[in-house]
Motif scaffolding. Sequence first.
Motif, PDB file in Angstrom:
ATOM      1  N   PHE A   9      -4.590 -64.200 -20.718  1.00  8.16           N
ATOM      2  CA  PHE A   9      -5.713 -63.564 -20.019  1.00  8.16           C
ATOM      3  C   PHE A   9      -5.453 -62.072 -19.947  1.00  8.16           C
ATOM      4  O   PHE A   9      -4.303 -61.621 -19.927  1.00  8.16           O
ATOM      5  CB  PHE A   9      -5.960 -64.176 -18.636  1.00  8.16           C
ATOM      6  CG  PHE A   9      -4.807 -64.066 -17.672  1.00  8.16           C
ATOM      7  CD1 PHE A   9      -4.779 -63.071 -16.702  1.00  8.16           C
ATOM      8  CD2 PHE A   9      -3.752 -64.977 -17.707  1.00  8.16           C
ATOM      9  CE1 PHE A   9      -3.720 -62.975 -15.802  1.00  8.16           C
ATOM     10  CE2 PHE A   9      -2.692 -64.888 -16.811  1.00  8.16           C
ATOM     11  CZ  PHE A   9      -2.677 -63.877 -15.854  1.00  8.16           C
ATOM     12  N   ASP A  10      -6.539 -61.299 -19.952  1.00 16.71           N
ATOM     13  CA  ASP A  10      -6.479 -59.835 -19.970  1.00 16.71           C
ATOM     14  C   ASP A  10      -6.915 -59.205 -18.658  1.00 16.71           C
ATOM     15  O   ASP A  10      -6.905 -57.982 -18.523  1.00 16.71           O
ATOM     16  CB  ASP A  10      -7.376 -59.289 -21.089  1.00 16.71           C
ATOM     17  CG  ASP A  10      -7.034 -59.875 -22.445  1.00 16.71           C
ATOM     18  OD1 ASP A  10      -5.888 -59.725 -22.872  1.00 16.71           O
ATOM     19  OD2 ASP A  10      -7.917 -60.511 -23.055  1.00 16.71           O
ATOM     20  N   GLU A  11      -7.340 -60.036 -17.722  1.00 18.15           N
ATOM     21  CA  GLU A  11      -7.758 -59.558 -16.404  1.00 18.15           C
ATOM     22  C   GLU A  11      -7.640 -60.714 -15.428  1.00 18.15           C
ATOM     23  O   GLU A  11      -7.670 -61.884 -15.825  1.00 18.15           O
ATOM     24  CB  GLU A  11      -9.207 -59.055 -16.451  1.00 18.15           C
ATOM     25  CG  GLU A  11     -10.206 -60.144 -16.861  1.00 18.15           C
ATOM     26  CD  GLU A  11     -11.633 -59.646 -16.909  1.00 18.15           C
ATOM     27  OE1 GLU A  11     -11.935 -58.666 -16.203  1.00 18.15           O
ATOM     28  OE2 GLU A  11     -12.445 -60.246 -17.629  1.00 18.15           O
ATOM     29  N   PHE A  12      -7.464 -60.403 -14.155  1.00 17.09           N
ATOM     30  CA  PHE A  12      -7.448 -61.438 -13.134  1.00 17.09           C
ATOM     31  C   PHE A  12      -8.852 -62.003 -12.953  1.00 17.09           C
ATOM     32  O   PHE A  12      -9.843 -61.294 -13.110  1.00 17.09           O
ATOM     33  CB  PHE A  12      -6.936 -60.884 -11.806  1.00 17.09           C
ATOM     34  CG  PHE A  12      -5.519 -60.400 -11.848  1.00 17.09           C
ATOM     35  CD1 PHE A  12      -4.502 -61.222 -12.282  1.00 17.09           C
ATOM     36  CD2 PHE A  12      -5.210 -59.102 -11.466  1.00 17.09           C
ATOM     37  CE1 PHE A  12      -3.182 -60.775 -12.322  1.00 17.09           C
ATOM     38  CE2 PHE A  12      -3.903 -58.645 -11.497  1.00 17.09           C
ATOM     39  CZ  PHE A  12      -2.888 -59.483 -11.934  1.00 17.09           C
ATOM     40  N   GLY A  13      -8.916 -63.290 -12.594  1.00 14.80           N
ATOM     41  CA  GLY A  13     -10.224 -63.861 -12.371  1.00 14.80           C
ATOM     42  C   GLY A  13     -10.206 -65.372 -12.358  1.00 14.80           C
ATOM     43  O   GLY A  13      -9.154 -66.005 -12.173  1.00 14.80           O
ATOM     44  N   ALA A  14     -11.379 -65.955 -12.526  1.00 18.19           N
ATOM     45  CA  ALA A  14     -11.564 -67.406 -12.534  1.00 18.19           C
ATOM     46  C   ALA A  14     -10.925 -68.018 -13.784  1.00 18.19           C
ATOM     47  O   ALA A  14     -10.498 -67.291 -14.692  1.00 18.19           O
ATOM     48  CB  ALA A  14     -13.058 -67.713 -12.485  1.00 18.19           C
ATOM     49  N   PRO A  15     -10.848 -69.343 -13.855  1.00 16.07           N
ATOM     50  CA  PRO A  15     -10.234 -69.981 -15.026  1.00 16.07           C
ATOM     51  C   PRO A  15     -10.804 -69.509 -16.360  1.00 16.07           C
ATOM     52  O   PRO A  15     -10.106 -69.522 -17.385  1.00 16.07           O
ATOM     53  CB  PRO A  15     -10.509 -71.461 -14.791  1.00 16.07           C
ATOM     54  CG  PRO A  15     -10.574 -71.600 -13.306  1.00 16.07           C
ATOM     55  CD  PRO A  15     -11.216 -70.349 -12.827  1.00 16.07           C
ATOM     56  N   GLU A  16     -12.055 -69.071 -16.349  1.00 18.95           N
ATOM     57  CA  GLU A  16     -12.699 -68.654 -17.598  1.00 18.95           C
ATOM     58  C   GLU A  16     -12.054 -67.437 -18.245  1.00 18.95           C
ATOM     59  O   GLU A  16     -12.322 -67.151 -19.425  1.00 18.95           O
ATOM     60  CB  GLU A  16     -14.192 -68.364 -17.345  1.00 18.95           C
ATOM     61  CG  GLU A  16     -15.034 -69.595 -17.053  1.00 18.95           C
ATOM     62  CD  GLU A  16     -14.805 -70.150 -15.648  1.00 18.95           C
ATOM     63  OE1 GLU A  16     -15.071 -71.345 -15.449  1.00 18.95           O
ATOM     64  OE2 GLU A  16     -14.359 -69.379 -14.764  1.00 18.95           O
ATOM     65  N   VAL A  17     -11.204 -66.715 -17.508  1.00 23.42           N
ATOM     66  CA  VAL A  17     -10.541 -65.565 -18.151  1.00 23.42           C
ATOM     67  C   VAL A  17      -9.487 -66.012 -19.148  1.00 23.42           C
ATOM     68  O   VAL A  17      -9.040 -65.221 -19.992  1.00 23.42           O
ATOM     69  CB  VAL A  17      -9.917 -64.595 -17.114  1.00 23.42           C
ATOM     70  CG1 VAL A  17     -10.977 -64.061 -16.170  1.00 23.42           C
ATOM     71  CG2 VAL A  17      -8.771 -65.251 -16.345  1.00 23.42           C
ATOM     72  N   LEU A  18      -9.061 -67.281 -19.082  1.00 24.34           N
ATOM     73  CA  LEU A  18      -8.096 -67.811 -20.048  1.00 24.34           C
ATOM     74  C   LEU A  18      -8.767 -67.990 -21.401  1.00 24.34           C
ATOM     75  O   LEU A  18      -9.877 -68.518 -21.490  1.00 24.34           O
ATOM     76  CB  LEU A  18      -7.539 -69.153 -19.572  1.00 24.34           C
ATOM     77  CG  LEU A  18      -6.743 -69.147 -18.270  1.00 24.34           C
ATOM     78  CD1 LEU A  18      -6.419 -70.580 -17.854  1.00 24.34           C
ATOM     79  CD2 LEU A  18      -5.457 -68.341 -18.426  1.00 24.34           C
ATOM     80  N   HIS A  19      -8.092 -67.579 -22.459  1.00 25.54           N
ATOM     81  CA  HIS A  19      -8.634 -67.775 -23.799  1.00 25.54           C
ATOM     82  C   HIS A  19      -7.493 -67.943 -24.803  1.00 25.54           C
ATOM     83  O   HIS A  19      -6.378 -67.454 -24.584  1.00 25.54           O
ATOM     84  CB  HIS A  19      -9.547 -66.622 -24.211  1.00 25.54           C
ATOM     85  CG  HIS A  19      -8.899 -65.269 -24.126  1.00 25.54           C
ATOM     86  ND1 HIS A  19      -8.825 -64.549 -22.962  1.00 25.54           N
ATOM     87  CD2 HIS A  19      -8.299 -64.510 -25.074  1.00 25.54           C
ATOM     88  CE1 HIS A  19      -8.199 -63.400 -23.177  1.00 25.54           C
ATOM     89  NE2 HIS A  19      -7.863 -63.351 -24.455  1.00 25.54           N
ATOM     90  N   VAL A  20      -7.792 -68.640 -25.877  1.00 24.62           N
ATOM     91  CA  VAL A  20      -6.791 -68.927 -26.910  1.00 24.62           C
ATOM     92  C   VAL A  20      -6.770 -67.794 -27.925  1.00 24.62           C
ATOM     93  O   VAL A  20      -7.827 -67.324 -28.379  1.00 24.62           O
ATOM     94  CB  VAL A  20      -7.102 -70.261 -27.610  1.00 24.62           C
ATOM     95  CG1 VAL A  20      -6.086 -70.530 -28.724  1.00 24.62           C
ATOM     96  CG2 VAL A  20      -7.108 -71.409 -26.606  1.00 24.62           C
ATOM     97  N   VAL A  21      -5.563 -67.342 -28.252  1.00 24.04           N
ATOM     98  CA  VAL A  21      -5.393 -66.292 -29.260  1.00 24.04           C
ATOM     99  C   VAL A  21      -4.339 -66.735 -30.276  1.00 24.04           C
ATOM    100  O   VAL A  21      -3.559 -67.661 -30.032  1.00 24.04           O
ATOM    101  CB  VAL A  21      -4.947 -64.962 -28.621  1.00 24.04           C
ATOM    102  CG1 VAL A  21      -5.991 -64.442 -27.657  1.00 24.04           C
ATOM    103  CG2 VAL A  21      -3.597 -65.114 -27.905  1.00 24.04           C
ATOM    104  N   GLU A  22      -4.341 -66.079 -31.408  1.00 24.94           N
ATOM    105  CA  GLU A  22      -3.295 -66.271 -32.416  1.00 24.94           C
ATOM    106  C   GLU A  22      -2.289 -65.131 -32.282  1.00 24.94           C
ATOM    107  O   GLU A  22      -2.671 -63.952 -32.220  1.00 24.94           O
ATOM    108  CB  GLU A  22      -3.899 -66.259 -33.815  1.00 24.94           C
ATOM    109  CG  GLU A  22      -4.829 -67.429 -34.119  1.00 24.94           C
ATOM    110  CD  GLU A  22      -4.072 -68.672 -34.567  1.00 24.94           C
ATOM    111  OE1 GLU A  22      -2.918 -68.535 -35.035  1.00 24.94           O
ATOM    112  OE2 GLU A  22      -4.644 -69.772 -34.440  1.00 24.94           O
ATOM    113  N   ARG A  23      -1.013 -65.493 -32.237  1.00 24.70           N
ATOM    114  CA  ARG A  23       0.037 -64.490 -32.176  1.00 24.70           C
ATOM    115  C   ARG A  23       0.991 -64.690 -33.353  1.00 24.70           C
ATOM    116  O   ARG A  23       1.144 -65.803 -33.858  1.00 24.70           O
ATOM    117  CB  ARG A  23       0.811 -64.595 -30.852  1.00 24.70           C
ATOM    118  CG  ARG A  23       0.010 -64.180 -29.625  1.00 24.70           C
ATOM    119  CD  ARG A  23       0.896 -64.107 -28.394  1.00 24.70           C
ATOM    120  NE  ARG A  23       0.229 -63.434 -27.279  1.00 24.70           N
ATOM    121  CZ  ARG A  23       0.845 -63.087 -26.152  1.00 24.70           C
ATOM    122  NH1 ARG A  23       2.134 -63.342 -25.987  1.00 24.70           N
ATOM    123  NH2 ARG A  23       0.178 -62.470 -25.174  1.00 24.70           N
TER     124      ARG A  23
END
Length: 307
Positions: A9-23
């Motif tokens: 996540f890139d900001e604090f907030g509700a569960p929706e701030v979580l997202h899948v990325v490729e590293r």
Amino acid sequence: MGTFRAVEFDEFGAPEVLHVVERDVVEPGPGQVRIRVRAAGVNPVDWKIRSGLLAGVRETPFPYVVGGDVAGVVEAVGPDVTGYAVGDEVLAATGRGGYAEVVITDVATVAAKPAEVGWELAATLPVAANTTYAVFDEIRPVAGETIVIHGAAGGVGTVAVQIAVDLGLRVIATASEANHDYLRGLGAEPTTYGDGVVDRVRALAPDGVDLAYDVSGHGGARSLVDLVGDTDRVVTIADFEAPEYGVRFIRGIDEEKVSDRLTAAATLAAKNKLSVPIAATYPLTDAAEAHRVSAEGHVRGKLILLP
């Protein structure tokens, strides 16, 4: 070297701030191992970090990947690492980064996973066991003493009750009435929390309580001080206001002891003396839903992500 998926996540907030990325997969550094994650535990601290509740007490550089409980297979070792090799099955208290297919962590946070312990059970243990053993280092339990564990039916409480029973303590556990039979099965004597808890515990232990461990917060530490009689043997892992009235807040981050603590817990699990029910499993992509369920506060045992 390829890539792996992580939930950040890139900001604090509700569960929706979580997202899948490729590293990008990178090599472990000195004293580190890279683990291919088979299972990752979800803890209440994860959604507290994500929501910003801990922003004042815990550094959270963005983008951030939560998750301190992992179990998996070592796929690379850093320079000077001894004791672990590629292919070893391990569990680890990573502190962060666990919501991912791959995690790099210091070897000091890792312990061997016994063959008798499955991936999901192994992933329930690191944070709860490390924290509980850290708490017990502080309050120094002795076989035959009586301990109150406040909020005992969740993942940390479940582990704490069983470790306390193994140490020979009499365990009085607070939880909602729906969890009382479950706690009796772990070897505890349950009672409900909330108004009147001090009287209810004293009815169970008229000779007094020796020590107390607050897992759930919600102001329970004050009642525990009343029961024990002073603050010296009362600790919390959940009540940030407790230090204001003399109760220590324990984080369990003294890294030099982590591996030994995880080894102790894994050994108990291999002997069927320590188990944690899996309340639900989720694919990595459903981490937000796991956070919603955890935040409702009614999970018995543990939620697990399966990368």
